[in-house]
Design an enzyme around this catalytic site. Structure first.
Site, PDB file in Angstrom:
ATOM      1  N   ASP A   1      33.377  37.708  51.154  1.00 51.82           N
ATOM      2  CA  ASP A   1      33.906  39.049  50.872  1.00 51.82           C
ATOM      3  C   ASP A   1      35.109  38.892  49.930  1.00 51.82           C
ATOM      4  OD1 ASP A   1      35.101  41.595  51.127  1.00 51.82           O
ATOM      5  OD2 ASP A   1      34.357  41.866  53.146  1.00 51.82           O
TER       6      ASP A   1
ATOM      7  N   LYS B   1      29.689  39.598  48.373  1.00 49.27           N
ATOM      8  CA  LYS B   1      30.281  40.871  47.933  1.00 49.27           C
ATOM      9  C   LYS B   1      31.278  40.590  46.816  1.00 49.27           C
ATOM     10  CE  LYS B   1      30.552  44.096  51.851  1.00 49.27           C
ATOM     11  NZ  LYS B   1      31.487  44.665  52.849  1.00 49.27           N
TER      12      LYS B   1
ATOM     13  N   PHE C   1      30.191  48.732  54.367  1.00 50.56           N
ATOM     14  CA  PHE C   1      30.384  48.015  55.622  1.00 50.56           C
ATOM     15  C   PHE C   1      29.039  47.741  56.258  1.00 50.56           C
ATOM     16  CE2 PHE C   1      33.925  46.809  58.378  1.00 50.56           C
ATOM     17  CZ  PHE C   1      33.186  46.230  59.396  1.00 50.56           C
TER      18      PHE C   1
HETATM   19  C1  PRP Z   1      33.882  37.061  58.344  1.00 47.15           C
HETATM   20  C2  PRP Z   1      32.713  36.287  57.741  1.00 47.15           C
HETATM   21  C3  PRP Z   1      33.392  35.277  56.862  1.00 47.15           C
HETATM   22  C4  PRP Z   1      34.619  36.023  56.394  1.00 47.15           C
HETATM   23  C5  PRP Z   1      34.389  36.514  54.984  1.00 47.15           C
HETATM   24  O1  PRP Z   1      34.421  36.331  59.396  1.00 47.15           O
HETATM   25  O2  PRP Z   1      31.953  35.669  58.747  1.00 47.15           O
HETATM   26  O3  PRP Z   1      33.785  34.128  57.565  1.00 47.15           O
HETATM   27  O4  PRP Z   1      34.808  37.142  57.270  1.00 47.15           O
HETATM   28  O5  PRP Z   1      35.470  37.293  54.564  1.00 47.15           O
HETATM   29  P1  PRP Z   1      36.460  36.879  53.392  1.00 47.15           P
HETATM   30  O6  PRP Z   1      35.623  36.400  52.243  1.00 47.15           O
HETATM   31  O7  PRP Z   1      37.124  38.204  53.083  1.00 47.15           O
HETATM   32  O8  PRP Z   1      37.399  35.871  53.904  1.00 47.15           O
HETATM   33  P2  PRP Z   1      35.474  36.937  60.448  1.00 47.15           P
HETATM   34  O9  PRP Z   1      36.827  36.368  60.149  1.00 47.15           O
HETATM   35  O10 PRP Z   1      35.358  38.431  60.508  1.00 47.15           O
HETATM   36  O11 PRP Z   1      34.971  36.297  61.805  1.00 47.15           O
HETATM   37  P3  PRP Z   1      33.478  36.295  62.439  1.00 47.15           P
HETATM   38  O12 PRP Z   1      32.666  35.313  61.631  1.00 47.15           O
HETATM   39  O13 PRP Z   1      33.694  35.816  63.842  1.00 47.15           O
HETATM   40  O14 PRP Z   1      32.910  37.692  62.361  1.00 47.15           O
END
Ligand code: PRP
Length: 179
Positions: free
Chosen positions: A102, A130, A151
């Site tokens: 993201d 993304k 989302f």
């Molecule tokens: C989510 C996803 C990635 C990260 C991506 O993890 O699994 O690890 O966000 O986002 P970024 O590119 O903006 O850093 P999250 O920290 O929400 O934990 P989760 O995997 O337990 O859902």
């Protein structure tokens, strides 16, 4: 489809096909090498378990848990390592497996962190990308598909720890996360 999901973006079959295509590429690229898959908990766990079986190469499975989102929808940008991998990766090929890239904050930090342990290589495989939201220069070596800035939940992706179990990926109704 559950009520909180506005529409399905990728069906179970479509996700399965994306996993097949990614696995084919990875199998070709890493054949005969010592591969360590790193699962980024928790979001990538469903994708990870499908991918490693489909790749089908002898490999080691490792797990990391990091967090930058807390319980909300906005990345704090501060990466907290909650669980680290449990092996020496020096001289090995490492493939980080993510559900989504993201802002890029998580992988910008983690890729650099793992590269600091002298592996032969560190690459990134993500199911979803993304790029419109990117804050850090991270690009995936293997990417299932690009998604718009909406989302999405399901197939491991959550909102506040919900919806990970869904076999499809759908767009969450805005009223669910804005209320
Ligand atoms: C989510 C996803 C990635 C990260 C991506 O993890 O699994 O690890 O966000 O986002 P970024 O590119 O903006 O850093 P999250 O920290 O929400 O934990 P989760 O995997 O337990 O859902």
């Amino acid at each position: 489809m559950i009520d909180d999901v506005e529409r399905i973006l990728y069906t179970e079959d479509q996700i399965n096909n994306m996993c097949d295509e990614l696995a084919d590429k990875i199998r070709k690229d890493y054949s005969g090498r010592e591969l360590i898959f790193v699962c980024m908990l928790k979001g990538s766990v469903l994708f990870f378990s499908d991918l490693v079986r489909k790749v089908g190469l002898p490999c080691r499975l490792e797990f990391m848990e990091v967090s930058s989102y807390g319980s909300g929808t906005v990345s704090t940008g501060k990466i907290n390592i909650k669980k680290d991998i449990g092996c020496d990766i020096a001289g090995k090929d490492v493939l980080i497996v993510e559900d989504i890239v993201d802002t890029g904050n998580t992988l910008f930090y983690i890729k650099d962190y793992l590269e600091g342990r002298s592996p032969a290589s560190v690459k990134i495989c993500t199911l979803f990308d993304k790029p419109l939201r990117r804050q850090k220069p991270v690009s995936a070596d293997y990417s299932g598909c690009v998604v718009d800035d909406q989302f999405i939940v399901g197939f491991g992706l959550d909102y506040d720890e919900r919806y990970r179990y869904l076999p499809y990926v759908g767009v969450l109704r805005p009223e669910v996360y804005s209320s």
